[in-house]
Design an enzyme around this catalytic site. Structure first.
Site, short mmCIF file in Angstrom:
data_model
loop_
_atom_site.label_atom_id
_atom_site.label_comp_id
_atom_site.label_asym_id
_atom_site.label_seq_id
_atom_site.Cartn_x
_atom_site.Cartn_y
_atom_site.Cartn_z
CB THR A 309 -0.89 0.06 1.25
OG1 THR A 309 -0.08 0.33 2.40
CG2 THR A 309 -1.66 -1.22 1.44
CG ASP A 310 1.43 5.85 -1.13
OD1 ASP A 310 2.37 5.96 -0.33
OD2 ASP A 310 1.30 6.58 -2.13
CE1 TYR A 311 4.91 7.22 6.06
CE2 TYR A 311 2.79 7.54 7.08
CZ TYR A 311 4.16 7.55 7.16
OH TYR A 311 4.79 7.88 8.34
CB THR A 312 -1.58 5.50 6.67
OG1 THR A 312 -1.72 6.74 5.97
CG2 THR A 312 -0.37 5.56 7.59
CB SER A 313 -3.48 3.81 1.25
OG SER A 313 -3.05 2.50 0.96
#
Length: 772
Positions: A309-313
């Protein structure tokens, strides 16, 4: 983005978000990219069968507990970006407990060795960590921003830049880069347009392949290679209003024809990992999209790597309104096809409970774990977990002179000459006193732009002033005055104007170094205006009134609206953020030691009111050309032409190139038959130079409407003064394919137009027909 702690609620999240050797050949000429470039892609090294690896991983997974498996799906950050090489004590304990499989924002041989020791010497199964980092356009040696590199239209140069980036990054313990960003971007308000290859599907797809090859090399078992990540899957570049993280609302046809092809190209080139996007598609956040991550990526394309994932997505699916809480978000993500959770700790905190409740199948977790362990095995980390943490190699590799020279060369190739009235450039020998004026004239921090990884922005970058001084002909004086500010709050101020104008008055020529502060582009850096920020425009107008020649050197990460400058200053260079050696590269252009050859990979609008604007838009039922001059009821603006300030593919040279009419070897083709289009290009000017010869096609009538033009091939050629060369492109019906009305992929019989020329707005035209 700042580090975010574990155990996030959606409210907490919202608060925090607010607050070796070089394989490619020398950079002498770009390889031809033609519409029929269909040589089969060699399987990347990690895609080849390895029974020994399969047995090793199977044996290892039998020994793993569910918590240890979930640990492999967890990616947490080091605190390096804010505090140096440090790690939170709680994260160190997580590593020792086997609850973490990968770390990002950690580099240097010494630091990564220390962290790796926590995993391989302090855990039960001794599974090595995977270290990732945002190596976007260089690691220590910084190349031009990605959009700038794309302006070179030189695939070999772009691949070499990625190869050097991988060599430097791997020497500092990094195994994995979160690059390339292959999002098509057509809205310059969006800050992350700087991180991609621009607006075109064809060019973007070729650049995606080049960057993947550069990062991963030919064999991942070599310790100077790193895993590539194709991001952000998918359609992140279509954020509404150009506002980062915003909603995306596009048709499935647009997704298939515009936004997916560069990702498919990256997958074909062997990209080892994919990253999910922050945005939603068709009402579903990308990190929860089974359609994207499973149906398209794995089933249709056959992707065998892992998805991060992207950051905290995953956490963000709660404020999106797609999940009621983090536990449900984690279930949605893992079932959709996410393998690794970046920083949100959603899997770490919730996944075991979801398995116990029967909401997540252990087979899905096993598939994710296997994909991640396979990459660690392919990189050789099970054989030697410290093979990337080699202090001697690090010392011998960083900032090699050959790397710096390559950065200078790529920067030269990336600079675009937008205007050159009366051949004011290159600077004449009679220009004995040169005034450099503007906030970017002597600013080291701005030279390397955003996403500059471990690059030293304080001491290493060569500024424009320094580059001009170092290369100045004997007897030439270079003086500097900042004059203006690029900060938003300084509109209307005139501090520094008097000093700048006094210097301008006593100089032979003025170089106005203007643009955007480096952090005005990149992530979370969207703008509603494309004008020069601060009080730069006012100073530029005052400089023009001196009557001295004014050359605007523009440094930015997006197209700016510079219509006044185009009408009034003598010359304009788009230098982007040119990197560590940028000052030398710009000076090489200004002094005429390098003939500019860059071409725009993105359209420059006259004003932000034209956005979105791109060369391959579709026609309307009332196109402006059907009306008489001044006609009201056609598709037009009342106060601005429809045309851009500078079109896609545009860029001038210090020489001139003459194109012959296009010739076709046939006027009709059937499916599978090739069509060869030829044009003769002559360097009819006074200097040797390079030209990007571009091929465009239009399908005149389709079962669905088609763009007015589409790039289908290009070749970057070097011609000596007076030299002539015939350039040939080959097309087949496969190059004319699109998503048809019934959503099938293919071409349709009918009439086509074809252009070959120096930009999307110019060219010699021919017609042909595709028959049944």
């Amino acid at each position: 983005m700042p580090p975010i702690s574990r155990n996030l609620t959606s409210a907490t999240l919202a608060t925090l978000l607010v607050a070796g050797s070089l394989a490619p050949a020398p950079l002498t000429a770009a390889p031809a990219a033609t519409a029929s470039d269909k040589a089969p892609v060699d399987a990347a090294s990690w895609q080849r069968a390895d029974p020994a690896m399969d047995r090793f991983i199977a044996d290892l997974m039998v020994k793993m507990t569910l918590d240890e498996k979930i640990g492999q799906l967890t990616l947490l950050t080091s605190n390096w970006e804010s505090t140096g090489p440090t790690m939170r004590d709680s994260y160190k304990e997580d590593i020792r407990a086997g609850r973490v499989g990968a770390i990002f924002n950690a580099y240097t041989a010494k630091y990564t060795r220390e962290l790796q020791a926590l995993a391989v010497e302090g855990t039960r199964l001794k599974i090595p960590l995977l270290f990732g980092y945002d190596v976007i356009h260089g690691h220590r040696t910084i190349f031009p921003i990605s959009l700038g590199e794309a302006a070179s239209w030189d695939l070999q140069a772009i691949e070499k830049a990625a190869r050097i980036s991988a060599i430097e990054a791997s020497a500092e313990g990094i195994h994995w880069t979160f690059s390339p960003m292959v999002d098509i971007a057509r809205d310059p308000r969006w800050g992350r347009i700087s991180e991609g290859a621009g607006e075109d599907v064809y060019l973007g797809s070729l650049i995606a392949k080049a960057r993947v090859r550069g990062y991963q090399g030919g064999d991942l078992s070599r310790p100077d290679t790193i895993l590539a990540t194709a991001k952000h899957f998918a359609a992140y570049g279509a954020a509404q209003a150009g506002r980062d993280y915003h909603t995306v609302d596009i048709s499935e046809r647009t997704m298939r024809d515009v936004y997916l092809p560069p990702f498919k190209a990256a997958a074909d080139a062997g990209a080892a990992t994919f990253m999910t996007a922050f945005n939603e598609y068709d009402g579903v956040p990308a990190s929860g999209s089974h359609y994207l991550l499973t149906d398209v990526l794995r089933k249709k394309w056959g992707f065998k790597g892992f998805v991060v994932t992207d950051y905290t997505s995953i956490n963000e699916m709660v404020p999106h309104g797609y999940a009621k809480d983090l536990k449900q978000a984690g279930e949605q993500a893992i079932r959709a096809g996410v393998d690794m959770d970046m920083q949100g700790a959603v899997f770490m905190e919730n996944l075991a409970k979801s398995v116990a409740e029967g909401k997540v199948d252990t087979a899905r977790i096993d598939a994710a774990v296997k994909a991640i362990l396979e990459m660690k095995y392919r990189l050789g980390l099970f054989d030697d977990p410290y093979r990337y943490a080699d202090a001697a190699r690090e010392k011998a590799t960083i900032y090699k002179p050959a790397f710096l020279e390559a950065a200078r060369d790529v920067a030269r190739k990336s600079i675009v000459l937008l205007k050159n009235k009366d051949n004011v450039l290159p600077l004449a020998a009679s220009a004995k006193s040169i005034a450099v004026i503007g906030p970017l004239g002597n600013s080291k921090e701005d030279m390397i732009g955003s996403w500059s990884a471990a690059g030293d922005r304080r001491t290493r970058p060569v500024t424009l002033l320094e580059g001009l001084q170092a290369g100045a002909p004997k007897g030439t004086t270079i003086a500097y005055a900042k004059g203006a500010s690029y900060h938003f709050d300084d509109v209307g101020k005139t501090d520094g104007f008097a000093e700048a104008l006094a210097l301008a008055e006593k100089s032979d020529v003025i170089i106005a170094a203007m643009g955007e502060h480096w952090n005005m582009t990149g992530e979370a850096a969207s703008r509603t205006s494309l004008d020069l920020p601060g009080n730069q425009q006012a100073l530029l107008e005052a400089l023009e009134k001196t009557g001295k020649p004014v050359i605007l050197v523009l440094m930015s990460g997006r197209p700016n609206s510079i219509e006044w400058a185009d009408a009034n200053v003598d010359a304009i260079l788009e230098a982007w953020y040119p990197g560590t050696m940028g000052g030398h590269a710009i000076a090489d252009i200004l002094y005429g030691r390098y003939n500019p050859s860059g071409k725009l990979p993105v359209t420059f609008p006259r004003t932000v009111g034209q956005v979105p604007i791109h060369y391959d838009m579709k026609n309307t039922g009332r196109p402006i050309e059907l009306g008489a001059p001044g006609a009201k009821y056609v598709s037009r603006y009342l106060n601005t032409p429809n045309t851009p300030l500078y079109p896609f593919g545009y860029g001038l040279s210090y020489t001139s190139f003459t194109y012959s009419p296009v010739t076709l070897d046939r006027s009709k083709i059937r499916p599978g038959e090739p069509l060869t289009a030829s044009v003769t290009v002559t360097n009819s000017g006074p200097r040797d130079g390079e030209e990007v010869v571009q091929l465009y096609v239009r399908d005149l009538v389709g079962s669905v409407t088609r763009p007015v033009k589409e790039l289908k091939g290009f070749q970057k050629i070097g011609l000596k003064k007076g030299e002539t060369r015939t350039v040939r492109f080959t097309l087949t019906d496969a190059d004319l394919a699109f998503t048809r009305q019934d959503m099938s992929w293919g071409s349709e019989p009918g009439a086509f137009k074809l252009w070959i020329g120096p930009s999307s707005a110019e060219g010699s035209e021919a017609s042909f027909e595709l028959t049944e």
